[in-house]
Design a protein around this motif. Structure first.
Motif, PDB file in Angstrom:
ATOM      1  N   THR A  50     -19.589  39.773  26.850  1.00  0.00           N
ATOM      2  CA  THR A  50     -20.375  39.519  25.426  1.00  0.00           C
ATOM      3  C   THR A  50     -19.435  39.889  24.148  1.00  0.00           C
ATOM      4  O   THR A  50     -19.257  39.227  24.024  1.00  0.00           O
ATOM      5  N   PHE A  51     -19.567  41.009  24.401  1.00  0.00           N
ATOM      6  CA  PHE A  51     -19.037  41.207  23.122  1.00  0.00           C
ATOM      7  C   PHE A  51     -17.576  40.766  22.542  1.00  0.00           C
ATOM      8  O   PHE A  51     -16.305  40.758  21.650  1.00  0.00           O
ATOM      9  N   THR A  52     -16.570  41.147  24.320  1.00  0.00           N
ATOM     10  CA  THR A  52     -15.635  40.276  23.907  1.00  0.00           C
ATOM     11  C   THR A  52     -15.290  38.599  23.528  1.00  0.00           C
ATOM     12  O   THR A  52     -14.494  37.727  22.103  1.00  0.00           O
ATOM     13  N   THR A  53     -16.275  37.792  23.766  1.00  0.00           N
ATOM     14  CA  THR A  53     -17.225  36.508  23.560  1.00  0.00           C
ATOM     15  C   THR A  53     -16.922  36.708  22.248  1.00  0.00           C
ATOM     16  O   THR A  53     -16.354  35.203  21.241  1.00  0.00           O
ATOM     17  N   LEU A  54     -17.244  37.626  21.571  1.00  0.00           N
ATOM     18  CA  LEU A  54     -18.336  38.069  19.665  1.00  0.00           C
ATOM     19  C   LEU A  54     -16.789  37.914  19.537  1.00  0.00           C
ATOM     20  O   LEU A  54     -16.857  37.545  18.553  1.00  0.00           O
ATOM     21  N   LYS A  55     -16.348  38.870  19.894  1.00  0.00           N
ATOM     22  CA  LYS A  55     -15.530  39.616  18.825  1.00  0.00           C
ATOM     23  C   LYS A  55     -14.297  38.199  18.825  1.00  0.00           C
ATOM     24  O   LYS A  55     -13.075  38.248  17.806  1.00  0.00           O
ATOM     25  N   ILE A  56     -13.918  37.459  20.487  1.00  0.00           N
ATOM     26  CA  ILE A  56     -12.935  36.573  20.139  1.00  0.00           C
ATOM     27  C   ILE A  56     -13.271  35.125  19.159  1.00  0.00           C
ATOM     28  O   ILE A  56     -12.817  34.389  18.566  1.00  0.00           O
ATOM     29  N   ALA A  57     -14.494  34.913  19.191  1.00  0.00           N
ATOM     30  CA  ALA A  57     -15.855  34.300  18.400  1.00  0.00           C
ATOM     31  C   ALA A  57     -15.476  33.839  16.535  1.00  0.00           C
ATOM     32  O   ALA A  57     -15.426  33.549  16.048  1.00  0.00           O
ATOM     33  N   GLY A  58     -15.260  35.579  16.423  1.00  0.00           N
ATOM     34  CA  GLY A  58     -14.028  35.805  14.716  1.00  0.00           C
ATOM     35  C   GLY A  58     -15.249  36.987  14.654  1.00  0.00           C
ATOM     36  O   GLY A  58     -15.672  36.899  13.099  1.00  0.00           O
ATOM     37  N   ASP A  59     -16.453  37.289  15.486  1.00  0.00           N
ATOM     38  CA  ASP A  59     -17.545  38.459  14.672  1.00  0.00           C
ATOM     39  C   ASP A  59     -16.695  39.846  14.037  1.00  0.00           C
ATOM     40  O   ASP A  59     -16.590  40.535  15.272  1.00  0.00           O
ATOM     41  N   ASP A  66     -23.009  47.892  19.486  1.00  0.00           N
ATOM     42  CA  ASP A  66     -24.970  47.329  19.332  1.00  0.00           C
ATOM     43  C   ASP A  66     -25.601  46.460  20.746  1.00  0.00           C
ATOM     44  O   ASP A  66     -26.577  45.805  19.793  1.00  0.00           O
ATOM     45  N   LEU A  67     -24.703  46.730  21.299  1.00  0.00           N
ATOM     46  CA  LEU A  67     -25.487  45.391  22.617  1.00  0.00           C
ATOM     47  C   LEU A  67     -26.018  46.585  23.496  1.00  0.00           C
ATOM     48  O   LEU A  67     -26.451  45.667  24.539  1.00  0.00           O
ATOM     49  N   GLU A  68     -25.815  47.756  23.330  1.00  0.00           N
ATOM     50  CA  GLU A  68     -26.588  48.730  24.264  1.00  0.00           C
ATOM     51  C   GLU A  68     -28.406  48.410  24.409  1.00  0.00           C
ATOM     52  O   GLU A  68     -28.705  48.382  23.573  1.00  0.00           O
TER      53      GLU A  68
END
Length: 92
Positions: A50-59, A66-68
């Motif tokens: 999820t973290f990697t996906t959000l970073k790729i999406a530009g967040d 934050d995802l803990e």
């Protein structure tokens, strides 16, 4: 490495049966290999995906922390000052 008093016991039983040395060994093992519970490992993998996906999406603002799910956030403790106490007594 022998780690007694963990599997199948309650927290109280594990605390009563486990020495400090065994606890330290358990912490090292868990930090290297993760928890024994496979569900927790799957949750960890999902968190990183999820973290990697959000970073790729530009967040740009999100952190992995934050995802803990179950990590206690440190509270910023605010202590009463002398002025706070005087104001409290004035308002009584």
């Amino acid at each position: 490495m022998v780690i007694n008093g963990v599997g199948g016991n309650t927290i109280e039983e594990a605390k009563a049966n486990m020495s400090i040395k065994e606890f330290e060994q358990w912490c090292v093992y868990r930090n290297v290999y993760g928890p024994l519970d496979n569900t927790a490992k799957v949750c960890e993998y999902i968190k990183h995906l999820t973290f990697t996906t959000l970073k790729i999406a530009g967040d740009k603002k999100i952190n992995i922390e934050d995802l803990e799910l179950f990590v206690q956030k440190e509270k910023e403790e605010k202590y009463a000052t002398t002025d706070d106490l005087l104001n409290l007594f004035d308002n009584l």
